[in-house]
Motif scaffolding. Sequence first.
Motif, short mmCIF file in Angstrom:
data_model
loop_
_atom_site.label_atom_id
_atom_site.label_comp_id
_atom_site.label_asym_id
_atom_site.label_seq_id
_atom_site.Cartn_x
_atom_site.Cartn_y
_atom_site.Cartn_z
N GLY A 125 0.82 -1.21 0.00
CA GLY A 125 0.00 0.00 0.00
C GLY A 125 0.86 1.26 0.00
O GLY A 125 0.58 2.22 -0.74
N GLN A 126 1.90 1.28 0.83
CA GLN A 126 2.81 2.43 0.86
C GLN A 126 3.48 2.63 -0.49
O GLN A 126 3.63 3.76 -0.97
N TRP A 127 3.88 1.53 -1.11
CA TRP A 127 4.57 1.62 -2.39
C TRP A 127 3.65 2.13 -3.48
O TRP A 127 4.04 2.94 -4.32
N LEU A 128 2.38 1.68 -3.45
CA LEU A 128 1.43 2.08 -4.49
C LEU A 128 0.97 3.53 -4.32
O LEU A 128 0.43 4.12 -5.27
N ARG A 129 1.15 4.11 -3.13
CA ARG A 129 0.74 5.50 -2.93
C ARG A 129 1.75 6.50 -3.48
O ARG A 129 1.50 7.71 -3.47
N GLU A 130 2.88 6.00 -3.95
CA GLU A 130 3.88 6.87 -4.57
C GLU A 130 3.60 6.98 -6.07
O GLU A 130 3.60 5.96 -6.77
#
Length: 433
Positions: A125-130
């Motif tokens: 999720g953190q990676w996809l929010r970039e």
Amino acid sequence: MPLIDSPASTDPRAADLRRMKLVALGCLLASLAGLAVSLVMGAQGPWAWLKAFCEAAAIGGLADWFAVVALFRHPLGLPIPHTALIPQGKHRIADSLAEFVRDNFLHPEVLLQKLEILNPAERLGQWLREPANLAQVTGSVRAMAIEGISLLHEQAVRRAIGEFLVARALSWNATATAASVLDVLTKSGRHQDVLDGALSKLRDYLATPEVRMLVAARLVKFARAQWPKATSLVDTIANVDKMADSLSDKLALQLVEEVQTALSQPDHSVRRQFDDWIHEFIERLRQDPEFAREVNAMKDRVVQSDDVRAYLDGVWTEVRATIERDLQREDSVLMRHLDHSLAGLGDRLSRDPSLVEAINAHVLSAAGRMVGGMREGVTRHIASTVKSWDDRSLVRQIELSVGRDLQFIRLNGTLVGGVIGLLLYAVTVVMQR
């Protein structure tokens, strides 16, 4: 199989190894030269001390040289027992290395524990929010999709895929599949739901004024065609058109009532007849060889039809061209949907702990099954790969990796041996006084 090796001229480790070998050899030669000088000078007084140092240093240097060389090859080419340890014990080393990797890197509990700490769903999720990461994903997917579509456009690939699909379709037993599908659809009376839908549509259709007018017109037309004199006579008494309208209204009303009765009664004769027909048809699909041959023959004619093939080929060409044009645009609709979907997933993972927990649980479960299945396979692969390596290449790579440090052992052996020789000589002198 030769081990993938870097040329000695380009590998910086080779130069370091040669330099350290020269240093260690220089120390050994210096100790031998010192021993020779001390002997020539009579080995008395200070020369005795030099002799003690150089003699012990030469012994230590030679012993460590032998030990280091014996790891990789036979010293001086002599087949001395327990030398060339690495090439001689390659199979044992391969098995030990494979078991070490299996037990320390591929143990399910260790991997799952590390994976659980990693929390893959939250990190995803953190990676996809970039935004940069989303652009990277969509760019990679776009490139792979364009390449895949281009591959499918190749004539040879299209022909091979077409031949494969046709062969599979011709070998497909359509009657058995149809029987199985109908079995699923008729479980728990699901086919009655289909009948309900059809009857409801029929009731609504019969209740429309347009249908009643159509029935009345057909009745009048039929009557005038079949009994022209009788209808002319009736016209003198009453209007045939009005009589047809009244008759069609009553007929439609009667039909609507009959359909409504069938809808409201689960054991209505229409339902029973439909149920009997469905089960009889399924049984015929399974038990009647002649009917099965007819159905499959019809299927084969459709599959082998040039018109059907041309139609499907045209549809595929149009679909492929549409997808390809869209993918090549900067504002690709498909890529925009993918980007929005991935961004939405990343945002959802940041707000929904239950989704994070569910994804992590599935990832851990899948990883556990995958590791359990791959563990022994990876172990065998490592062992067989190492065993297949060429001995000389294997020795070369290991020597390049640790040989420089081993030369320090030779150097230290020479110097420490000399110091020990001095100490022993000093003890001897003290004890002789």
